[in-house]
Scaffold this active site. Structure first.
Site, short mmCIF file in Angstrom:
data_model
loop_
_atom_site.label_atom_id
_atom_site.label_comp_id
_atom_site.label_asym_id
_atom_site.label_seq_id
_atom_site.Cartn_x
_atom_site.Cartn_y
_atom_site.Cartn_z
N GLU A 1 36.30 -11.15 -11.13
CA GLU A 1 37.30 -11.99 -10.21
C GLU A 1 36.89 -11.68 -9.10
O GLU A 1 36.46 -10.56 -8.47
CB GLU A 1 38.78 -11.56 -10.77
N GLU B 1 42.70 -5.48 -16.19
CA GLU B 1 43.12 -4.72 -15.30
C GLU B 1 43.89 -3.60 -15.37
O GLU B 1 45.04 -3.22 -15.12
CB GLU B 1 43.64 -5.33 -14.05
#
Length: 699
Positions: A319, A160
């Site tokens: 995710e 991320e």
């Protein structure tokens, strides 16, 4: 858009060629005697892949130059023996505390000059040569040790990027920003022109005078062109850091695919992922649901963009959550059926991998109350049962041949542009209530409500395959962008331009001669209308809070004051009523249609509610391209390999919904949550229907 040639990670054993299923696994956070039980339950749940070691740097290198791979050797070996593939992380997302203590200069600085201290995630500067040196050393050591390991089937670089360190105002970042500006503009005169630096006496005489848009006082207003370039620089700087890590790993094991997880949802899209997609072997994304009425629609909208970023090929859901998260003011749980429904919606939109954060729910730390595949209450729980059911369903889809198929494209495209999103966040616009990404989402929902599905594509995409292209609050359009639009419409395409599209160019300079001014007036010529002012309403004491639009409800924020109207423009709707008379807008065009070349353009000069936009789509836009809509209660998505068609139908409502579904002899039922009576299928709340049939039978 097209990214580099896709290199998809291959699963182990019997799972090869199927859909990947699993999640983040953090065995180093648990006693080693839990590992065997984890693997037993993973097998029960149908898990065939885990992302490993994402935040494990301190366990791998507990002190500078002291390396501990023994635990990692053991768990990778155990997973591989169980037939579970490993997506091995570079572990560079967060550094161990010893590195921060020894080298505090790696920490980023916020716009107020405060050091962003360690203790959370991504507390490092992408401009720090010290951090880069240590990160690359770790990448190299991991690649040398595990690059040939058969259980390691992919590399997960970083995590991320930009989540906690998107912006850095350190001196190192200042040096890099000055170099970036020099590369972009070449001369300081060109930079001054782009930034309109003569305003407020901010002209620079050399690139050494370029500044970061740091805090300038409570009432100060940052130069929007400077801020926009800082956004671009921050994206490019982070991407360059990823490339350095990726290239070190690739130099050791060039054949194993590499990815990093994007963060695309309509509440977050911090990087310009259209610039990142060509640099990964396969696109992956983290997505967390938006509770309430937007839940399914927002998921489909975000996935539509990810699918486009992936070059219309399968992508990897790295995710999502089994139920509630822990970082919102109110963290809603998922109701029965939503875990399965969400997973299948991602698959419908092109995901050939379905992964959760995380496998085992943490006992402590900041994410202790973030749901997981194996919750605190253990295996005898509804969440774990649904996790197992989802794994079994994905296995059935794999055996049916779904993996590797692609999403059947729509005839309608909604344009998303990360730089326009950054631009709508600038606080010196006519209103601070603009949000490009949310307008993309609203137009996506518009077409769902009208009974059809749109694609979501980056601004730089090829539009030639679409009959209708919608530009919602694409605030910033360059001359080249407008020229592409002009060619598309002149050659028979149709576009919808809304009220806050095309107001500025790529340097945030306003186009002159009227609104929208992009392309030196070309956009106005295509639309056949020009505005001279904006009427902003809402929350003004003593003034009307809305302006009625004849036949289309009310506008509650923005109305472009259109004064110039070409003779051949057709007025679809005008402002009317008391609010219009009060604001001197009575009879002023609100929605206009104009033929241009072989195509047509619509200007929607005001904000409208989704149901009113759906009315416009049903009555005007869809008929113009020869399409008919429907009730919008069920969304249908199709994937195909040319020979077979996989059809996914999802209930968008919170109650039972009936749909016509003729039963064919050559149709195979793969998954169904509902009931059938003859040719009528009723989908329950959170229900879905997945079928397989020959592509020649496509309805």
């Amino acid at each position: 858009m097209k990214n580099r040639v896709q290199n998809w990670p291959e699963l182990l054993g019997d799972h090869a060629g199927g859909i990947a299923y699993g999640g983040d696994y953090n065995p180093d956070q648990w006693p080693e005697d839990t590992w065997a039980d984890d693997i037993r339950l993973m097998k029960e749940a149908g898990v065939n892949v885990v992302a490993l070691g994402i935040f494990s740097w301190d366990r791998i290198e507990p002190a500078k130059g002291e390396w501990n791979f023994d635990w990692l050797d053991r768990i990778i070996g155990m997973l591989g023996d169980a037939g579970i593939s490993v997506d091995l992380a570079s572990a560079t997302a967060s550094a161990p505390l010893w590195l921060y203590e020894r080298y505090p200069e790696v920490l980023p600085v916020d716009k107020y000059g405060h050091v962003v201290h360690s203790g959370s995630r991504q507390s490092w500067s992408a401009s720090s040569p010290v951090y880069l040196e240590h990160a690359l050393d770790l990448c190299r050591r991991l690649a040398e040790r595990y690059g040939d390991h058969p259980a390691v089937t992919a590399w997960h670089v970083g995590n991320e990027y930009g989540w906690n360190n998107h912006f850095d105002y350190s001196d190192n970042a200042l040096k890099d920003f000055r170099k970036w500006c020099e590369r972009r503009y070449g001369t300081v005169d060109r930079l001054n022109d782009a930034w309109c630096s003569a305003f407020w006496s901010q002209e620079m005489r050399s690139f050494d005078e370029v500044q970061l848009p740091r805090h300038m006082g409570a009432d100060a207003m940052v130069n929007p062109a400077q801020q926009l370039d800082f956004e671009r620089f921050s994206n490019d700087n982070m991407l360059a850091f990823f490339r350095r890590e990726r290239d070190v790993i690739k130099s050791v094991c060039p054949d194993k695919p590499v990815t990093t997880n994007f963060m695309v949802s309509t509440d977050q899209c911090c990087m310009d992922y259209a610039t990142w997609a060509p640099d990964v072997d396969f696109v992956s994304n983290d997505h967390y649901f938006h509770e309430g009425a937007l839940h399914l629609d927002e998921l489909l909208c975000s996935d539509a963009l990810v699918e486009s970023l992936a070059g219309d090929r399968p992508w990897y859901l790295m995710e999502h959550s089994t139920s509630s998260v822990q970082w919102k003011p109110v963290n809603a749980r998922k109701r029965h059926g939503e875990l399965m429904r969400d997973a299948m919606a991602h698959v419908a939109m092109g995901a050939d991998a379905v992964n959760f954060f995380q496998w085992r729910q943490s006992r402590g730390g900041a994410e202790a109350f973030h749901s997981a595949m194996l919750p605190h209450a253990g295996e005898h729980t509804a969440i774990f049962r649904q996790t197992c059911e989802t794994g079994a369903a994905l296995d059935a889809l794999s055996k049916a041949g779904l993996a590797g198929t692609t999403v059947v494209p729509s005839r309608i495209a909604v344009v998303f542009d990360a730089q326009s999103q950054w631009s709508t966040a600038i606080p010196t616009l006519p209103t601070t209530k603009l949000d490009h990404w949310h307008d993309v989402r609203d137009w996506y929902r518009t077409f769902l409500d009208a009974g059809v599905r749109a694609d979501v594509v980056p601004l730089a995409s090829d539009w030639s395959g679409y009959d209708l292209v919608v530009l919602p609050t694409v605030l910033m359009l360059s001359d080249d962008d407008v020229a592409r639009l002009e060619r598309y419409v002149a050659q028979g395409g149709r576009i919808v331009v809304n009220y806050a599209t095309g107001l500025v160019d790529e340097s945030f300079r306003v186009g002159l001669g009227g609104y929208p001014g992009a392309g030196d007036g070309t956009l106005r010529t295509m639309l056949g209308v020009g505005g001279e002012e904006f009427n902003i309403v809402g929350g003004i004491d003593g003034e009307p809070d809305a302006v009625e639009v004849a036949g289309f409800g009310s506008s509650t924020l923005w109305q472009t004051v259109v004064r110039d109207v070409a003779d051949d423009v057709r007025i679809v709707a005008a402002y009317t009523g008391d609010g219009a008379r009060s604001w001197e807008l009575d009879g002023v065009p609100a929605i206009a249609e104009h033929d241009y070349g072989s195509g047509a353009a619509w200007y929607v000069g005001c904000d409208l509610a989704v149901d009113e936009l759906a009315r416009l789509a049903e009555t005007t836009l869809l008929p113009a391209i020869g399409m008919t809509g429907g009730a919008g209660d069920v969304t249908v998505v199709e994937r195909t390999d040319g020979a077979n068609l996989f059809r996914f139908a999802f209930n968008r409502r919170g109650e039972d919904v009936a749909m016509l579904q003729p039963d064919g002899d050559d149709e195979e039922l793969l998954l169904f949550r509902g009931r059938r009576e003859g040719d009528i299928v009723t989908l329950q709340a959170n229900g879905l229907l997945i079928t397989k049939e020959p592509a020649t039978r496509r309805r």
